[in-house]
Design an enzyme around this catalytic site. Structure first.
Site, PDB file in Angstrom:
ATOM      1  N   MET A  87     -13.367 -29.387  -4.234  1.00 18.75           N
ATOM      2  CA  MET A  87     -14.543 -29.095  -3.462  1.00 18.75           C
ATOM      3  C   MET A  87     -14.573 -28.332  -2.034  1.00 18.75           C
ATOM      4  O   MET A  87     -15.358 -28.010  -1.610  1.00 18.75           O
ATOM      5  CB  MET A  87     -15.507 -30.153  -3.618  1.00 18.75           C
ATOM      6  N   ILE A 115     -17.666 -37.163  -3.073  1.00 20.78           N
ATOM      7  CA  ILE A 115     -17.631 -37.038  -1.594  1.00 20.78           C
ATOM      8  C   ILE A 115     -15.988 -36.962  -1.278  1.00 20.78           C
ATOM      9  O   ILE A 115     -15.206 -37.823  -1.954  1.00 20.78           O
ATOM     10  CB  ILE A 115     -18.186 -38.261  -0.942  1.00 20.78           C
ATOM     11  N   TYR A 177     -19.507 -38.812   7.716  1.00 16.38           N
ATOM     12  CA  TYR A 177     -20.272 -38.886   6.468  1.00 16.38           C
ATOM     13  C   TYR A 177     -21.591 -38.978   6.329  1.00 16.38           C
ATOM     14  O   TYR A 177     -22.219 -38.295   5.799  1.00 16.38           O
ATOM     15  CB  TYR A 177     -19.756 -40.298   5.628  1.00 16.38           C
ATOM     16  N   ALA A 178     -22.319 -39.689   7.479  1.00 15.59           N
ATOM     17  CA  ALA A 178     -23.758 -39.739   7.682  1.00 15.59           C
ATOM     18  C   ALA A 178     -24.393 -38.232   7.881  1.00 15.59           C
ATOM     19  O   ALA A 178     -25.339 -37.867   7.391  1.00 15.59           O
ATOM     20  CB  ALA A 178     -24.064 -40.553   8.710  1.00 15.59           C
ATOM     21  N   THR A 180     -23.314 -35.338   6.758  1.00  9.91           N
ATOM     22  CA  THR A 180     -23.253 -34.793   5.499  1.00  9.91           C
ATOM     23  C   THR A 180     -24.372 -35.013   4.801  1.00  9.91           C
ATOM     24  O   THR A 180     -25.024 -34.234   3.861  1.00  9.91           O
ATOM     25  CB  THR A 180     -21.903 -34.728   4.697  1.00  9.91           C
ATOM     26  N   ASP A 215     -14.888 -49.267  -5.437  1.00  5.00           N
ATOM     27  CA  ASP A 215     -13.390 -49.736  -4.642  1.00  5.00           C
ATOM     28  C   ASP A 215     -13.413 -48.856  -3.411  1.00  5.00           C
ATOM     29  O   ASP A 215     -13.146 -49.794  -2.316  1.00  5.00           O
ATOM     30  CB  ASP A 215     -12.275 -49.365  -5.610  1.00  5.00           C
TER      31      ASP A 215
HETATM   32  P1  NDP Z   1     -15.759 -42.618  -4.683  1.00  4.07           P
HETATM   33  O1  NDP Z   1     -15.164 -42.303  -3.343  1.00  4.07           O
HETATM   34  O2  NDP Z   1     -15.425 -43.798  -5.622  1.00  4.07           O
HETATM   35  O3  NDP Z   1     -15.763 -41.316  -5.588  1.00  4.07           O
HETATM   36  C1  NDP Z   1     -15.549 -40.222  -5.023  1.00  4.07           C
HETATM   37  C2  NDP Z   1     -15.371 -39.031  -6.128  1.00  4.07           C
HETATM   38  O4  NDP Z   1     -15.409 -38.055  -5.592  1.00  4.07           O
HETATM   39  C3  NDP Z   1     -14.339 -39.218  -6.901  1.00  4.07           C
HETATM   40  O5  NDP Z   1     -14.121 -39.068  -8.124  1.00  4.07           O
HETATM   41  C4  NDP Z   1     -13.029 -38.374  -6.282  1.00  4.07           C
HETATM   42  O6  NDP Z   1     -12.241 -38.097  -7.296  1.00  4.07           O
HETATM   43  C5  NDP Z   1     -13.993 -37.345  -5.921  1.00  4.07           C
HETATM   44  N1  NDP Z   1     -13.415 -36.576  -4.855  1.00  4.07           N
HETATM   45  C6  NDP Z   1     -13.016 -36.955  -3.672  1.00  4.07           C
HETATM   46  N2  NDP Z   1     -12.578 -35.609  -2.946  1.00  4.07           N
HETATM   47  C7  NDP Z   1     -12.712 -34.624  -3.669  1.00  4.07           C
HETATM   48  C8  NDP Z   1     -12.570 -33.300  -3.495  1.00  4.07           C
HETATM   49  N3  NDP Z   1     -12.102 -32.772  -2.333  1.00  4.07           N
HETATM   50  N4  NDP Z   1     -12.982 -32.506  -4.409  1.00  4.07           N
HETATM   51  C9  NDP Z   1     -13.594 -33.099  -5.534  1.00  4.07           C
HETATM   52  N5  NDP Z   1     -13.852 -34.226  -6.002  1.00  4.07           N
HETATM   53  C10 NDP Z   1     -13.450 -34.987  -5.000  1.00  4.07           C
HETATM   54  O7  NDP Z   1     -17.294 -42.677  -4.287  1.00  4.07           O
HETATM   55  P2  NDP Z   1     -18.648 -43.739  -4.606  1.00  4.07           P
HETATM   56  O8  NDP Z   1     -18.584 -43.802  -6.277  1.00  4.07           O
HETATM   57  O9  NDP Z   1     -18.678 -44.804  -3.918  1.00  4.07           O
HETATM   58  O10 NDP Z   1     -19.823 -42.635  -4.234  1.00  4.07           O
HETATM   59  C11 NDP Z   1     -20.531 -41.558  -4.977  1.00  4.07           C
HETATM   60  C12 NDP Z   1     -21.740 -41.177  -4.599  1.00  4.07           C
HETATM   61  O11 NDP Z   1     -22.520 -42.250  -4.123  1.00  4.07           O
HETATM   62  C13 NDP Z   1     -21.402 -40.417  -3.245  1.00  4.07           C
HETATM   63  O12 NDP Z   1     -22.116 -39.162  -3.041  1.00  4.07           O
HETATM   64  C14 NDP Z   1     -21.770 -41.380  -2.032  1.00  4.07           C
HETATM   65  O13 NDP Z   1     -22.094 -40.652  -0.933  1.00  4.07           O
HETATM   66  C15 NDP Z   1     -22.825 -42.165  -2.726  1.00  4.07           C
HETATM   67  N6  NDP Z   1     -22.952 -43.318  -2.155  1.00  4.07           N
HETATM   68  C16 NDP Z   1     -22.163 -44.382  -2.296  1.00  4.07           C
HETATM   69  C17 NDP Z   1     -22.482 -45.527  -1.785  1.00  4.07           C
HETATM   70  C18 NDP Z   1     -21.474 -46.797  -2.050  1.00  4.07           C
HETATM   71  O14 NDP Z   1     -21.592 -47.956  -1.380  1.00  4.07           O
HETATM   72  N7  NDP Z   1     -20.509 -46.819  -2.802  1.00  4.07           N
HETATM   73  C19 NDP Z   1     -23.591 -45.755  -0.717  1.00  4.07           C
HETATM   74  C20 NDP Z   1     -24.409 -44.855  -0.594  1.00  4.07           C
HETATM   75  C21 NDP Z   1     -24.162 -43.562  -1.306  1.00  4.07           C
HETATM   76  P3  NDP Z   1     -10.534 -37.532  -6.994  1.00  4.07           P
HETATM   77  O15 NDP Z   1     -10.044 -38.348  -5.853  1.00  4.07           O
HETATM   78  O16 NDP Z   1     -10.008 -37.585  -8.169  1.00  4.07           O
HETATM   79  O17 NDP Z   1     -10.864 -36.072  -6.564  1.00  4.07           O
END
Ligand code: NDP
Length: 282
Positions: A87, A115, A177-178, A180, A215
């Site tokens: 992305m 993200i 991050y915040a 964004t 994780d």
């Molecule tokens: P993770 O870090 O576990 O997952 C992130 C995902 O994004 C993975 O599938 C990763 O897969 C993918 N990703 C990372 N970089 C790229 C890239 N350049 N292009 C495409 N895909 C990408 O995140 P969470 O599950 O923790 O969070 C998910 C959502 O929830 C986010 O929007 C986050 O802001 C929000 N959120 C999460 C919180 C939390 O405490 N966990 C709290 C508040 C909000 P890959 O590496 O294979 O690309």
């Protein structure tokens, strides 16, 4: 104070009694989930699969996505496909939407969740990282939304944006991050108004999440903050219900709603509470 409390309780009651969720409505629904290789996105994919949706999932790691797709099929997805994409690349963001529309013959839900990785700690002055993160966490969401909007308009579809309490309330250690997430709330909040004024068929659901036990989040906050993390599985279910019932904004877990509601009431005490809840030993 009593009056304001009563009003907020009444408001909450109305809010949570609105638009019941009908599981059947997701059977056969055409859904694109981003960031679905792990964390909340992966859980979103499994819930949609159990509900009988048709899925396209994306993230960067194709081998991991392949395994998630395999499980989705086992769990009951009518159809499931994946497309690896980065992305940070505007053309990838558009290609994924195009692919989903072609594979599924249209789109009902665009679930924007991915993200990019970002360091946790005091801001180190790296502006380039913030520029890159804005591309991944913010601009790609806009790119995908604009590409999907004409199709969603035809299907009376929805955009679901996974955001954060850190996009509503300032805190330390995750500044890029915040930024964004504030940008997402500002942009898609404004787009909600514009779509309503145009009497569009498309709904937008903003999801405001607190700490979730993925994780990556657990690894980041280790040693900085000690607070309850809520299950990704439940967070994902909550997001899906809010999107399917076309809520404009939803909060998970419960405390995020109150944090937003009372955010500006007592700024001094709010800031003390935020700073005292983190560990910092220079
Ligand atoms: P993770 O870090 O576990 O997952 C992130 C995902 O994004 C993975 O599938 C990763 O897969 C993918 N990703 C990372 N970089 C790229 C890239 N350049 N292009 C495409 N895909 C990408 O995140 P969470 O599950 O923790 O969070 C998910 C959502 O929830 C986010 O929007 C986050 O802001 C929000 N959120 C999460 C919180 C939390 O405490 N966990 C709290 C508040 C909000 P890959 O590496 O294979 O690309």
């Amino acid at each position: 104070l009593l009056l304001l409390c009563s009003l907020s309780v009444a408001f909450i009651a109305v809010r949570w009694s609105a638009s019941p969720f009908n599981e059947e409505s997701l059977k056969g629904a055409r859904v694109l989930v981003t960031g679905a290789s792990t964390g909340i996105g992966e859980q979103l994919a499994y819930h949609y699969a159990r509900l009988g949706a048709q899925l396209v999932i994306t993230a960067r790691r194709g081998n991991v996505l392949e395994e998630v797709v395999r499980k989705c099929r086992e769990m009951g997805a009518q159809r499931a496909f994946f497309m690896p994409a980065d992305m940070a690349s505007p053309s990838d963001a558009e290609r994924v939407v195009q692919y989903a529309i072609e594979q599924l013959g249209g789109l009902d839900f665009l679930v924007l969740n991915h993200i990019g990785p970002s360091p946790y700690g005091m801001w180190n002055g790296d502006v380039e990282h913030t520029r890159w993160l804005l591309e991944v966490n913010f601009l790609s969401y806009l790119q995908m939304a604009q590409k999907a909007l004409p199709t969603l308009e035809k299907s009376k579809g929805s955009i679901v944006v996974v955001s954060s309490l850190l996009g509503k309330l300032c805190g330390p250690f995750a500044l890029p991050y915040a930024a964004t997430k504030f940008a997402l709330n500002g942009f898609f909040g404004g787009l909600q108004h514009e779509l309503a004024m145009q009497k569009s068929n498309v709904s937008i659901t903003m999801c405001i999440l607190g700490l979730i036990d993925t994780d990556s989040a657990m690894e980041k906050i280790k040693g900085y903050i000690n607070m309850t993390a809520y299950p990704a599985h439940d967070a994902a279910r909550h997001i899906i219900e809010a999107g399917a019932s076309r809520q404009s904004e939803t909060f998970y877990p419960w405390y995020t709603y109150y944090a937003c509601l009372f955010r500006d009431w007592f700024p001094y005490f709010r800031d003390q509470a935020i700073q005292n809840s983190y560990t910092y030993n220079p």
